[in-house]
Write a protein that holds these residues in place. Structure first.
Motif, mmCIF file in Angstrom:
data_model
loop_
_atom_site.group_PDB
_atom_site.id
_atom_site.type_symbol
_atom_site.label_atom_id
_atom_site.label_comp_id
_atom_site.label_asym_id
_atom_site.label_seq_id
_atom_site.Cartn_x
_atom_site.Cartn_y
_atom_site.Cartn_z
ATOM 1 N N LEU A 1 -62.794 32.888 34.819
ATOM 2 C CA LEU A 1 -61.792 33.006 34.175
ATOM 3 C C LEU A 1 -62.344 34.587 33.273
ATOM 4 N N GLU A 2 -63.386 34.904 33.283
ATOM 5 C CA GLU A 2 -63.974 35.932 32.482
ATOM 6 C C GLU A 2 -63.639 36.075 31.151
ATOM 7 N N ALA A 3 -63.998 34.919 30.411
ATOM 8 C CA ALA A 3 -63.659 34.653 29.117
ATOM 9 C C ALA A 3 -64.901 34.003 28.458
ATOM 10 N N ARG A 4 -64.892 33.919 27.143
ATOM 11 C CA ARG A 4 -65.922 33.318 26.624
ATOM 12 C C ARG A 4 -65.999 31.621 26.535
ATOM 13 N N VAL B 1 -69.261 22.668 33.076
ATOM 14 C CA VAL B 1 -67.939 23.055 33.555
ATOM 15 C C VAL B 1 -67.387 24.163 32.781
ATOM 16 N N LEU B 2 -67.532 24.393 31.335
ATOM 17 C CA LEU B 2 -67.194 25.499 30.552
ATOM 18 C C LEU B 2 -68.007 26.518 31.074
ATOM 19 N N GLY B 3 -69.260 26.416 31.312
ATOM 20 C CA GLY B 3 -69.948 27.775 31.630
ATOM 21 C C GLY B 3 -69.866 28.446 33.021
ATOM 22 N N LEU B 4 -69.215 27.670 33.956
ATOM 23 C CA LEU B 4 -68.962 28.118 35.276
ATOM 24 C C LEU B 4 -67.694 28.660 35.098
ATOM 25 N N ALA B 5 -66.591 27.962 34.242
ATOM 26 C CA ALA B 5 -65.081 28.433 34.131
ATOM 27 C C ALA B 5 -65.205 29.854 33.548
ATOM 28 N N GLY C 1 -61.178 21.184 40.017
ATOM 29 C CA GLY C 1 -61.770 20.952 41.385
ATOM 30 C C GLY C 1 -62.412 22.186 41.836
ATOM 31 N N ASP C 2 -61.751 23.277 41.382
ATOM 32 C CA ASP C 2 -62.586 24.639 41.928
ATOM 33 C C ASP C 2 -63.622 24.864 41.195
ATOM 34 N N VAL C 3 -63.916 24.507 39.969
ATOM 35 C CA VAL C 3 -65.093 24.554 39.404
ATOM 36 C C VAL C 3 -66.145 23.855 39.866
ATOM 37 N N VAL C 4 -65.921 22.728 40.361
ATOM 38 C CA VAL C 4 -66.748 21.742 40.975
ATOM 39 C C VAL C 4 -67.239 22.222 42.251
ATOM 40 N N SER D 1 -66.303 29.739 24.347
ATOM 41 C CA SER D 1 -65.783 29.313 22.919
ATOM 42 C C SER D 1 -64.157 29.190 23.139
ATOM 43 N N ASP D 2 -63.806 30.299 24.049
ATOM 44 C CA ASP D 2 -62.288 30.228 23.996
ATOM 45 C C ASP D 2 -61.807 29.198 24.808
ATOM 46 N N LEU D 3 -62.723 28.632 25.545
ATOM 47 C CA LEU D 3 -62.012 27.427 26.759
ATOM 48 C C LEU D 3 -61.604 26.412 26.161
ATOM 49 N N GLY D 4 -60.598 25.538 26.526
ATOM 50 C CA GLY D 4 -60.382 24.282 26.566
ATOM 51 C C GLY D 4 -60.184 23.343 27.898
ATOM 52 N N LEU D 5 -60.307 22.203 27.988
ATOM 53 C CA LEU D 5 -60.107 21.272 29.136
ATOM 54 C C LEU D 5 -59.103 20.381 28.798
ATOM 55 N N ARG D 6 -57.916 20.492 29.981
ATOM 56 C CA ARG D 6 -56.726 19.661 29.722
ATOM 57 C C ARG D 6 -56.265 19.186 30.824
ATOM 58 N N ASP D 7 -55.702 17.984 31.334
ATOM 59 C CA ASP D 7 -55.075 17.479 32.451
ATOM 60 C C ASP D 7 -55.836 18.081 33.768
ATOM 61 N N GLY D 8 -56.940 18.186 33.666
ATOM 62 C CA GLY D 8 -57.782 18.359 35.011
ATOM 63 C C GLY D 8 -58.008 19.756 35.238
#
Lengths: 770, 164
Positions: A552-555, A544-548, A579-582, A557-564
């Motif tokens: 999001l054009e972000a690293r 999920v984080l790889g695609l996101a 859902g968009d990532v999926v 390591s800067d990403l978090g997952l919360r409330d879907g």
């Protein structure tokens, strides 16, 4: 019914340690949850089993003609109609239907399939069997006497686990030998020898065992059953029917109580052979009379303890001999002496140990794995004797225990090395909560007891999948048996992915659709499946984080997952819906799926001090102390539990309310065994046929129960969790027996503490004093 | 073929709906509900009236459906667990059972809910002792009853406050 469930939604935020409502609660509260007794299959016939009326007899002849002539009957099967194949966990000693000899009252002898239940009942009653009754052995002692009839004359020809110790009527034995017990006992200032006995008690699940077997194209045997262990049923059925396990689909239905009574195959195999014979689905629902005569209840045990103690209250040596009444077949019994020896050693530092436990065949039903098998019997003996010794030495039972308990870094009875041991905290908290040492009213008494138990290992695997609506599916081979363990697993999984727990749908216990699991047994579900779920969550989270990160054009390591949602830490406005990532993943490579596995690390132990062991060490052990307050009616001997306290190390309380539920339920089952429950036998003939003959605790019998959760994280559990389901049932009989002694000075060494036993002990004390 | 069994006519209300059925005379009220009306929420366990799993309300009073003939329910009114929730909203007892952890395996739950409803219908503010007594005909092997008593207490309080 969206509106109706609004009250059940959990607020956002971390899920670990939160008492979220169980995920199947809504369906159970509305009557929509489907149990085994609710499942039907189109075109099914109804099966019924004809059972032995004798504990031991030779079958001279079986006449099925009247049964076959019963209107509506489609087929009758006897043992002789089936290929002679045997099953059993550690020793294959049992056939689906009796062949030539019956070995207990209630043993399946023949089975019928009919168009209607009534016709099946009538036909089963019309199966005419000629028996030559044979002498029966009704206790392990009788079975071990020279010249006793062998329950299995051909026992040497059976396939058995190579490490299993067997001899004649002995179907399993285990020992622990450490130090030099005879020298230890010789050096002790006092040696105390006491004998304890227990009677069989039943899991008393409200839903009887059910199976519906159907042969479906292309040659798959599908069995719907309320089994705890679909994968064991799969293996056993494949073996018995001579088909590959990959062609056996066992699906666990909703389960109306199990407590270890639905581990081993009990009805699935009979439904399967009938279905094979008639070429149609066959359903068998057992009656309560069948459940009390032919299930897997808790063993009767006879335990002798010799304990050597120094004047200052230090235990130096212990010898223990225990006999388990296995009944007529092995089932769980061959492996359980191993467990018994660890409980008999107790959670104490004892340098010299000689402990042996032996399972012995008798002509009774196959006693088995009721919640913490052998635990309550062994702890009743050990903890009663601890109290007896303390009082003989004029020591406070709490102080006597504290002087001898194992502590951080100590060695267990088989040489396992403990990490943090929270037993002192448990004892002190339980004692404080019951008001230990405070003045008491006449005929009121307080009792303490403590014990330890394992978190059963064994592998678990799960599949996980994220959906385009942001929800997830988690598929586990583990069944939900009512404890709520799978809700805890969903919490663990959802917490790692920042999902609301309600967004996780569980698919469970289907041998062809879900991955392998060692099953809902041994306090392991949250522990092992939870760990596998964490592994699956970690994998899918990485994806999920790889695609996101691309979106999001972000690293990463800067990403978090919360409330879907996936968000960029520090700039929460930069976010994308899960859902968009999926959906992106579905376009790229077919979606977001993962799997996770867990195998509990082996717990090292000293191989040279044990023999015949299948559970040589207690994994991620939990320690617990119980305290009870009772009042005894001096006229009738009736004991009433007033207050009850449990202090238990749960490692980490993933869902505290679910854990309290396990503690309260386990305690009340334990109180049943302590005070009233027993499957009464006359010789080898059972006298209990339904709940009307079996004194289960009812709502009015329950004391005030206080649960104190101690959280000393385990090394290997998810978030440090330890197994919690079985421990609460282990200690109540001992705590109650000790409280009764405190109340009226009468020591009862046989379970249950029935009013007549308590009265007799009180009179014995008075006579002894006179 | 099975021989045709005699049938009897039964007209009754179940969860507010009128049903007219032809059932075999030996079928129990539990058979009527499960086999003839497909209402599977009511559970069978002991089959002899001692465990309470099949408790339903007959004209508002709790009875064991496994030991009453279906034909005897002629002209009567029956409430089952399926009749507790209204318009998609859980009855306060149902909600409290889920929230309080009063449900584990859930096999006793339908019967327990109806015994509890029978109590609250006549005794809106029961003492713990009254709750215990009213539920003593319903066995539960999982929970040890503690959280069931909690749930009934909570539901009573909410019903009294009118908040549902």
């Amino acid at each position: 019914m969206a509106a109706a469930t609004d009250g059940l939604r959990s607020p956002a935020g971390p899920l670990i340690g939160r008492s979220v409502p169980r995920l199947d609660g809504f369906h159970k509260a509305t009557g929509r949850f489907a149990y085994g007794t609710d499942v039907v299959v189109a075109g099914m016939l109804h099966g019924r089993v004809a059972r032995s009326p004798y504990p031991h007899a030779r079958i001279r002849a079986i006449d099925t003609s009247a049964a076959l002539a019963t209107p509506g009957v489609v087929a009758v099967v006897t043992g002789r109609d089936l290929p002679e194949r045997r099953f059993g966990a550690l020793v294959k000693d049992e056939t689906v239907l009796a062949v030539d000899v019956v070995r207990y009252v209630g043993q399946p002898v023949a089975a019928v399939a009919a168009l209607a239940v009534e016709a099946a009942i009538e036909a089963a009653a019309r199966i005419a069997v000629e028996y030559d009754p044979l002498p029966a052995v009704d206790t392990p002692e009788a079975a071990l006497r020279a010249g006793a009839p062998l329950v299995h004359e051909a026992w040497t020809t059976y396939v058995a686990h190579p490490q299993l110790i067997r001899a004649g009527n002995v179907c399993g034995a285990a020992t622990i030998a450490k130090g030099d017990p005879s020298r230890g006992l010789a050096d002790a200032d006092h040696v105390f020898e006491d004998v304890f006995t227990t009677e069989p008690v039943h899991q008393a699940y409200l839903e009887p065992r059910v199976a519906i077997a159907a042969w479906e194209p292309p040659g798959v045997l599908t069995v719907h059953s309320n089994t705890q262990l679909p994968f064991e049923a799969q293996t056993v059925l494949a073996d018995l029917l001579g088909i590959p396990p990959g062609r056996v689909r066992v699906i666990t239905t909703g389960i109306g109580g199990a407590f270890g009574g639905k581990l081993r195959v009990g009805v699935e195999h009979i439904a399967a052979v009938l279905a094979q014979r008639v070429g149609r689905p066959v359903r068998i629902v057992l009656t309560m009379a069948e459940e009390f005569a032919a299930a897997y209840p808790r063993h009767a045990m006879r335990i002798t303890l010799r304990t050597g103690v120094r004047r200052d209250g230090t235990i130096v040596a212990k010898e223990a001999h225990a006999l388990l009444d296995a009944g007529a077949f092995g089932g769980s019994s061959p492996g359980l002496p191993s467990v018994a020896t660890l409980v008999l050693a107790g959670p104490y530092r004892i340098p010299h140990l000689s402990i042996e436990a032996t399972s012995v065949y008798t002509h009774k039903q196959n006693f088995g794995s009721y919640r913490a098998p052998t635990g309550p019997q062994c702890a009743f003996a050990v903890e009663s004797q601890m109290d007896m010794i303390a009082r003989r030495l004029r020591l406070d039972p709490l102080e006597f225990r504290l002087r001898n308990i194992v502590r951080d870094g100590d060695e267990g009875p088989s040489g396992q090395v403990f990490g943090k041991v929270s037993l002192e905290a448990a004892l002190r908290k339980a004692a404080a909560a019951i008001g230990w040492g405070h003045r008491r009213q006449p005929h009121h008494g307080k009792g303490l007891a403590c014990s330890w138990w394992t978190t059963t290992g064994g592998p678990s695997a799960v599949y996980a999948r994220l959906h385009a609506d942001g929800t997830a599916t988690l598929a586990t081979g583990c069944a939900e048996i009512g404890t709520g363990a799978l809700t805890a697993v969903a919490q663990i999984f959802a917490d790692d992915l920042g999902l609301p727990v309600e967004n996780v749908t569980l698919i469970s216990a289907d041998t062809l659709a879900t991955p392998y699991d060692h099953g809902a047994q041994g306090s392991r579900s949250t522990f092992a499946v939870g760990n596998a779920a964490r592994a699956a969550a970690a994998d899918i989270r990485r994806q999920v984080l790889g695609l996101a990160a691309e979106v999001l054009e972000a690293r990463v390591s800067d990403l978090g997952l919360r409330d879907g949602r996936v968000y960029v830490r520090g700039t929460p406005s930069r976010q994308v819906e899960l859902g968009d990532v999926v959906r992106l993943a579905m376009q790229r490579h077919g979606g977001l799926v993962s799997s996770g596995t867990f195998v509990a690390p082996a717990t090292p132990y000293k191989t040279d001090c044990v023999s015949g062991h299948f559970y040589p060490a207690f994994h991620a052990p939990s320690f617990h102390a119980h305290a009870a307050e009772v009042v005894v009616d001096p006229e009738t001997g009736t004991v009433r539990a007033l207050r009850y306290v449990v202090a238990q190390d749960v490692g980490k309380a993933i869902n505290p309310r679910l854990i309290e539920g396990q503690i309260e339920g386990g305690v009340v089952q334990g109180l049943g065994q302590a005070l009233r429950e027993r499957i009464a036998y006359q010789g080898a003939y059972p006298l209990v046929h339904n709940f009307s003959d079996y004194a289960l605790p009812r709502c009015g019998d329950v004391p005030q129960i206080t649960s104190i959760l101690i959280e000393e994280p385990s090394d290997s559990g998810p978030h440090g969790a330890r197994g919690v389901g079985e421990p609460p049932i282990i200690t109540p009989p001992a705590a109650i027996a000790n409280a009764v002694h405190d109340a009226v000075g009468a020591r009862v060494t046989d379970l249950p503490l029935s009013p007549e036993r308590v009265l007799r002990a009180m009179r014995g004390r008075l006579e002894g004093a006179a | 073929m099975l021989p045709r069994t005699r049938r009897v006519r039964v007209a009754l209300d179940v969860n507010g709906r009128r049903h007219v059925l032809q059932i075999p005379p030996h079928h129990t009220l539990l058979d009527l509900l499960r086999a003839h009306l497909g209402l599977l929420g009511t559970k069978e366990s002991c089959g002899e009236g001692v465990c309470g799993a099949c408790t339903v309300l007959l004209d508002g009073r709790p009875i064991n459906a496994c030991v009453m003939l279906g034909a005897s329910a002629h002209g009567r009114s029956v409430t089952t667990v399926e009749g507790l929730s209204q318009d998609g909203t859980l009855h306060p007892l149902q909600l409290a059972f889920v929230e309080c952890g009063a449900i584990q395996c859930g096999y006793c739950t339908p019967g327990m809910l109806l015994s509890a409803k029978a109590l609250l219908d006549v005794c809106p503010a029961p003492s713990d002792e009254q709750i215990r007594q009213s539920l003593s005909g319903n066995l539960c092997r999982c929970t040890g009853f503690v959280k069931i008593i909690d749930a009934v207490r909570l539901a009573a309080r909410r019903l009294a406050a009118g908040s549902g």
